[in-house]
Design an enzyme around this catalytic site. Structure first.
Site, PDB file in Angstrom:
ATOM      1  N   LYS A 114      -9.179  17.491  -3.863  1.00 26.23           N
ATOM      2  CA  LYS A 114      -9.451  17.092  -5.245  1.00 26.23           C
ATOM      3  C   LYS A 114     -10.952  17.081  -5.460  1.00 26.23           C
ATOM      4  O   LYS A 114     -11.713  17.186  -4.489  1.00 26.23           O
ATOM      5  CB  LYS A 114      -8.835  15.725  -5.532  1.00 26.23           C
ATOM      6  CG  LYS A 114      -9.483  14.582  -4.788  1.00 26.23           C
ATOM      7  CD  LYS A 114      -8.928  13.262  -5.277  1.00 26.23           C
ATOM      8  CE  LYS A 114      -9.702  12.117  -4.671  1.00 26.23           C
ATOM      9  NZ  LYS A 114      -9.165  10.825  -5.022  1.00 26.23           N
ATOM     10  N   ASN A 153       1.069   4.189  -3.069  1.00 24.22           N
ATOM     11  CA  ASN A 153       0.859   5.623  -2.883  1.00 24.22           C
ATOM     12  C   ASN A 153       2.126   6.426  -3.159  1.00 24.22           C
ATOM     13  O   ASN A 153       2.070   7.514  -3.733  1.00 24.22           O
ATOM     14  CB  ASN A 153       0.345   5.903  -1.464  1.00 24.22           C
ATOM     15  CG  ASN A 153      -1.171   5.794  -1.388  1.00 24.22           C
ATOM     16  OD1 ASN A 153      -1.829   5.619  -2.408  1.00 24.22           O
ATOM     17  ND2 ASN A 153      -1.719   5.890  -0.199  1.00 24.22           N
ATOM     18  N   ARG A 190      -8.024  17.759   3.943  1.00 24.43           N
ATOM     19  CA  ARG A 190      -6.768  17.492   4.645  1.00 24.43           C
ATOM     20  C   ARG A 190      -5.579  17.766   3.710  1.00 24.43           C
ATOM     21  O   ARG A 190      -5.554  17.288   2.585  1.00 24.43           O
ATOM     22  CB  ARG A 190      -6.744  16.032   5.128  1.00 24.43           C
ATOM     23  CG  ARG A 190      -7.760  15.781   6.236  1.00 24.43           C
ATOM     24  CD  ARG A 190      -7.741  14.365   6.722  1.00 24.43           C
ATOM     25  NE  ARG A 190      -8.655  13.515   5.963  1.00 24.43           N
ATOM     26  CZ  ARG A 190      -9.032  12.295   6.357  1.00 24.43           C
ATOM     27  NH1 ARG A 190      -8.561  11.782   7.469  1.00 24.43           N
ATOM     28  NH2 ARG A 190      -9.861  11.581   5.627  1.00 24.43           N
ATOM     29  N   GLY A 207      -2.523  16.674  -2.125  1.00 23.91           N
ATOM     30  CA  GLY A 207      -2.899  16.798  -0.718  1.00 23.91           C
ATOM     31  C   GLY A 207      -3.646  15.555  -0.323  1.00 23.91           C
ATOM     32  O   GLY A 207      -3.371  14.477  -0.837  1.00 23.91           O
ATOM     33  N   PHE A 256      -1.719  10.318 -13.794  1.00 26.21           N
ATOM     34  CA  PHE A 256      -0.884  10.873 -12.723  1.00 26.21           C
ATOM     35  C   PHE A 256       0.342  11.644 -13.212  1.00 26.21           C
ATOM     36  O   PHE A 256       1.343  11.733 -12.528  1.00 26.21           O
ATOM     37  CB  PHE A 256      -0.469   9.779 -11.731  1.00 26.21           C
ATOM     38  CG  PHE A 256      -1.528   9.559 -10.691  1.00 26.21           C
ATOM     39  CD1 PHE A 256      -2.609   8.750 -10.970  1.00 26.21           C
ATOM     40  CD2 PHE A 256      -1.468  10.215  -9.482  1.00 26.21           C
ATOM     41  CE1 PHE A 256      -3.623   8.588 -10.047  1.00 26.21           C
ATOM     42  CE2 PHE A 256      -2.483  10.059  -8.545  1.00 26.21           C
ATOM     43  CZ  PHE A 256      -3.554   9.241  -8.827  1.00 26.21           C
ATOM     44  N   ILE A 257       0.264  12.190 -14.426  1.00 26.24           N
ATOM     45  CA  ILE A 257       1.359  13.060 -14.857  1.00 26.24           C
ATOM     46  C   ILE A 257       0.815  14.453 -15.155  1.00 26.24           C
ATOM     47  O   ILE A 257       1.370  15.187 -15.956  1.00 26.24           O
ATOM     48  CB  ILE A 257       2.117  12.493 -16.085  1.00 26.24           C
ATOM     49  CG1 ILE A 257       1.172  12.240 -17.261  1.00 26.24           C
ATOM     50  CG2 ILE A 257       2.872  11.223 -15.717  1.00 26.24           C
ATOM     51  CD1 ILE A 257       1.889  12.010 -18.584  1.00 26.24           C
ATOM     52  N   LYS A 308       0.831  -1.203   0.000  1.00 24.61           N
ATOM     53  CA  LYS A 308       0.000   0.000   0.000  1.00 24.61           C
ATOM     54  C   LYS A 308       0.872   1.263   0.000  1.00 24.61           C
ATOM     55  O   LYS A 308       0.637   2.206  -0.760  1.00 24.61           O
ATOM     56  CB  LYS A 308      -0.903  -0.027   1.240  1.00 24.61           C
ATOM     57  CG  LYS A 308      -1.654   1.245   1.511  1.00 24.61           C
ATOM     58  CD  LYS A 308      -2.748   1.511   0.497  1.00 24.61           C
ATOM     59  CE  LYS A 308      -3.390   2.868   0.748  1.00 24.61           C
ATOM     60  NZ  LYS A 308      -4.413   3.197  -0.233  1.00 24.61           N
ATOM     61  N   GLY A 354       0.270  20.450 -11.492  1.00 29.04           N
ATOM     62  CA  GLY A 354      -0.716  21.202 -10.726  1.00 29.04           C
ATOM     63  C   GLY A 354      -0.080  21.850  -9.521  1.00 29.04           C
ATOM     64  O   GLY A 354       1.145  21.972  -9.448  1.00 29.04           O
ATOM     65  N   CYS A 401      -3.857  10.826   2.380  1.00 29.90           N
ATOM     66  CA  CYS A 401      -3.045   9.625   2.140  1.00 29.90           C
ATOM     67  C   CYS A 401      -1.630   9.913   1.641  1.00 29.90           C
ATOM     68  O   CYS A 401      -0.666   9.560   2.309  1.00 29.90           O
ATOM     69  CB  CYS A 401      -3.758   8.709   1.161  1.00 29.90           C
ATOM     70  SG  CYS A 401      -5.230   7.985   1.893  1.00 29.90           S
TER      71      CYS A 401
HETATM   72  N1  LIG Z   1      -9.238   8.255   3.180  1.00 33.66           N
HETATM   73  C1  LIG Z   1      -8.717   7.557   2.192  1.00 33.66           C
HETATM   74  O1  LIG Z   1      -8.847   7.885   1.024  1.00 33.66           O
HETATM   75  C2  LIG Z   1      -7.947   6.300   2.476  1.00 33.66           C
HETATM   76  C3  LIG Z   1      -7.686   5.428   1.404  1.00 33.66           C
HETATM   77  C4  LIG Z   1      -6.983   4.263   1.660  1.00 33.66           C
HETATM   78  C5  LIG Z   1      -6.512   4.010   2.939  1.00 33.66           C
HETATM   79  N2  LIG Z   1      -6.759   4.873   3.963  1.00 33.66           N
HETATM   80  C6  LIG Z   1      -6.255   4.523   5.304  1.00 33.66           C
HETATM   81  O2  LIG Z   1      -7.341   4.043   6.093  1.00 33.66           O
HETATM   82  C7  LIG Z   1      -7.192   4.433   7.441  1.00 33.66           C
HETATM   83  C8  LIG Z   1      -8.400   5.222   7.908  1.00 33.66           C
HETATM   84  O3  LIG Z   1      -8.474   6.438   7.175  1.00 33.66           O
HETATM   85  P1  LIG Z   1      -9.762   7.360   7.131  1.00 33.66           P
HETATM   86  O4  LIG Z   1      -9.507   8.383   6.108  1.00 33.66           O
HETATM   87  O5  LIG Z   1     -10.955   6.498   7.018  1.00 33.66           O
HETATM   88  O6  LIG Z   1      -9.697   7.998   8.607  1.00 33.66           O
HETATM   89  P2  LIG Z   1     -10.771   8.900   9.359  1.00 33.66           P
HETATM   90  O7  LIG Z   1     -10.001   9.829  10.185  1.00 33.66           O
HETATM   91  O8  LIG Z   1     -11.761   9.415   8.362  1.00 33.66           O
HETATM   92  O9  LIG Z   1     -11.565   7.881  10.294  1.00 33.66           O
HETATM   93  C9  LIG Z   1     -11.058   7.257  11.433  1.00 33.66           C
HETATM   94  C10 LIG Z   1     -12.221   7.002  12.407  1.00 33.66           C
HETATM   95  O10 LIG Z   1     -11.809   6.125  13.446  1.00 33.66           O
HETATM   96  C11 LIG Z   1     -12.423   6.520  14.642  1.00 33.66           C
HETATM   97  N3  LIG Z   1     -11.705   5.949  15.786  1.00 33.66           N
HETATM   98  C12 LIG Z   1     -10.494   6.297  16.297  1.00 33.66           C
HETATM   99  N4  LIG Z   1     -10.174   5.511  17.338  1.00 33.66           N
HETATM  100  C13 LIG Z   1     -11.164   4.623  17.482  1.00 33.66           C
HETATM  101  C14 LIG Z   1     -11.414   3.541  18.384  1.00 33.66           C
HETATM  102  N5  LIG Z   1     -10.525   3.217  19.323  1.00 33.66           N
HETATM  103  N6  LIG Z   1     -12.547   2.828  18.251  1.00 33.66           N
HETATM  104  C15 LIG Z   1     -13.453   3.145  17.294  1.00 33.66           C
HETATM  105  N7  LIG Z   1     -13.285   4.160  16.410  1.00 33.66           N
HETATM  106  C16 LIG Z   1     -12.155   4.891  16.502  1.00 33.66           C
HETATM  107  C17 LIG Z   1     -12.420   8.017  14.569  1.00 33.66           C
HETATM  108  O11 LIG Z   1     -13.368   8.582  15.433  1.00 33.66           O
HETATM  109  C18 LIG Z   1     -12.744   8.257  13.085  1.00 33.66           C
HETATM  110  O12 LIG Z   1     -14.134   8.364  12.871  1.00 33.66           O
HETATM  111  C19 LIG Z   1      -5.878   5.203   7.503  1.00 33.66           C
HETATM  112  O13 LIG Z   1      -4.856   4.312   7.868  1.00 33.66           O
HETATM  113  C20 LIG Z   1      -5.677   5.667   6.078  1.00 33.66           C
HETATM  114  O14 LIG Z   1      -4.311   5.813   5.758  1.00 33.66           O
HETATM  115  C21 LIG Z   1      -7.481   6.017   3.743  1.00 33.66           C
END
Ligand SMILES: NC(=O)c1ccc[n+]([C@@H]2O[C@H](COP(=O)([O-])OP(=O)(O)OC[C@H]3O[C@@H](n4cnc5c(N)ncnc54)[C@H](O)[C@@H]3O)[C@@H](O)[C@H]2O)c1
Lengths: 233, 207
Positions: A120, A7, A127, A56, A48-49, A3, A52, A59
């Site tokens: 985006k 990225n 974020r 952000g 992805f080329i 993963k 811009g 991830c």
């Molecule tokens: N957002 C994306 O596009 C994306 C894509 C692929 C992978 N990821 C990965 O997935 C993971 C989650 O990302 P996200 O964007 O969904 O995060 P997020 O911040 O949107 O969500 C995390 C959630 O977990 C909850 N939480 C924290 N501690 C907790 C606990 N102990 N018990 C229950 N809930 C709890 C928080 O309240 C929050 O709602 C990260 O590791 C990220 O790198 C994200």
């Protein structure tokens, strides 16, 4: 590891192309043509080329840095990963710098319309969004900002720009332009792709367009009567 | 299959909704009470094309539940996803405190064999830490329950999350055990009707 590598690879493509854009700009080349030229090579491809104002989101920034840190923990100093991050950090400032080059260091009394806050299109996620960097740079120099985004305004008000009193929000892309000194496009939402340029010219104080996502043809924009700035041209 | 998803953020909510849509019964858990309360009222914390319809539909159909009670959700599921955030720590590394705190809760709650799936983006070696944390919690309860840890990174793109999840380019599974791998394959098979895009690999174990 898979993963993080996926990225990091994507982030590398973006930073690489942004670096090429910065070189193009200095040597007088047009990165849009360069992009077309190399994308047609099936080994490279078009995805992805796109140059811009930096990547952000939740991830790429954190995953590139986390992978770099893991490498260091295991005794390897990553060179590419650190550069990818550094290029991106600088890239978020490129549009702000262009605005400052044009209007000067003192932006008191100036108002800029921002099109797009989300990192985006099709999301309200802000974020690490480039919009935050650009907006804070300009307001620090005294500028006022009127921002419009189809989805992310609530996020901006709640978190990312809540402490910045120089930012106000508009209900539509055109409303944001009213009496603005220039418009800065930051997120390439579809609704920004074919705007009514005549309407835009009527609303803006000056027909000046800073395009952080290279959405338009520069010759065409000149014909329509805009002073048009983009990345890597 | 009965699934619990711990962490109802971007990834947790999208995964939960999509698994429910495919016929599983899913419970999405979060510690954020406000988030869970508004989800129950039908308000989504994020905007994502197609997500709202899917969540509302499955919530009404009772295939998707929201709760702040992790214990019950974990105890009654066959697969438990960890989908909490892994933000950047001060030194740039991934902050694993949320992942490990969920691991502890899992160890305190599980009642029978459970596949624990790490969906959060975590560095190599994290599966070991999760395993250790769960085992310690089980030891503290003085119980012996079998479990497996699986890595299943999420590749969805924000803005196209539903489409990416429902028709993934590939599903990457890291596991060190065939039983867990088979369960994961069953879970994901409906998402890969046209072509098997299942890529399995081993997870790093402490040397
Ligand atoms: N957002 C994306 O596009 C994306 C894509 C692929 C992978 N990821 C990965 O997935 C993971 C989650 O990302 P996200 O964007 O969904 O995060 P997020 O911040 O949107 O969500 C995390 C959630 O977990 C909850 N939480 C924290 N501690 C907790 C606990 N102990 N018990 C229950 N809930 C709890 C928080 O309240 C929050 O709602 C990260 O590791 C990220 O790198 C994200």
């Amino acid at each position: 590891m898979t993963k993080y590598t996926a990225n990091a690879m994507l982030a590398t493509k973006i930073s690489f192309m942004n670096e090429i854009a910065n070189i193009c700009e200095r040597v007088g080349a047009d990165v849009n043509q360069v992009r077309n030229g190399i994308g047609s090579d099936s080994r490279i491809g078009y995805s992805f080329i796109y140059p811009g104002c930096g990547y952000g989101g939740s991830c790429f920034p954190k995953d590139v840095q986390a992978l770099a840190k893991t490498a260091k923990d295991f005794g390897y100093t990553p060179k590419i990963l650190d550069a990818v991050e550094a290029v991106n950090y600088a890239q978020k400032n490129v549009m702000g710098t262009k605005v400052i080059d044009y209007f000067g260091e003192d932006l008191k009394g100036k108002t800029f319309a921002i099109w797009g806050l989300a990192f985006k299109p099709e999301t309200d996620d802000m974020r690490e969004a480039s919009s935050i960097t650009i907006i804070n740079t300009l307001t620090k120099l005294g500028a006022k900002i009127v921002a419009y985004d189809p989805k992310a305004i609530k996020e901006a008000q709640k978190h990312y720009l809540k402490d910045n009193a120089s930012v106000s929000y508009a209900h539509s892309k055109y409303e944001a332009l009213k009496n603005a000194d220039a418009v800065i496009l930051v997120t390439e939402w579809q609704e920004f792709r074919s705007p009514d340029f005549d309407e835009m010219k009527k609303l803006l104080k000056n027909p000046i367009f800073f395009d952080g996502r290279n959405q338009f043809n520069k010759e065409r924009m000149k014909e329509i009567g805009f002073e048009y700035f983009q990345i890597g041209v | 299959m009965k699934i619990s998803v711990i962490g109802t953020g971007y990834v947790g909510l999208v995964s939960g909704a999509c698994f429910a849509q495919m016929g599983n019964t899913v419970t999405c858990v979060d510690i954020d009470e406000q988030k869970i309360a508004s989800l129950k009222e039908g308000h989504l914390p994020i905007y994502e094309p197609g997500l709202e319809e899917m969540v509302l539909h499955n919530y009404k159909a009772k295939t998707l539940h929201f709760t702040t009670h992790a214990k019950e959700a974990i105890a009654s599921s066959k697969i438990c996803f960890i989908a909490v955030g892994t933000p950047m720590g001060e030194d740039g590394s991934a902050d694993l405190q949320y992942v490990l705190s969920v691991a502890k809760t899992i160890g305190e709650s599980m009642q029978e064999y459970l596949v624990i799936v790490d969906k959060s983006t975590v560095p190599v070696g994290t599966a070991d830490k999760v395993r250790q944390t769960i085992q310690e919690a089980l030891d503290a309860r003085a119980v012996t329950i079998e479990f497996d840890i699986v890595s299943n990174p999420e590749f969805l793109k924000e803005g196209a999350a539903i489409a990416d999840f429902m028709r993934p380019d590939r599903v990457v599974i890291g596991a060190d055990n065939q039983k867990a791998l088979d369960i994961m394959h069953d879970l994901y098979a409906p998402f890969m009707k046209t072509r098997d895009r299942f890529i399995s690999m081993d997870i790093k174990v402490q040397r």
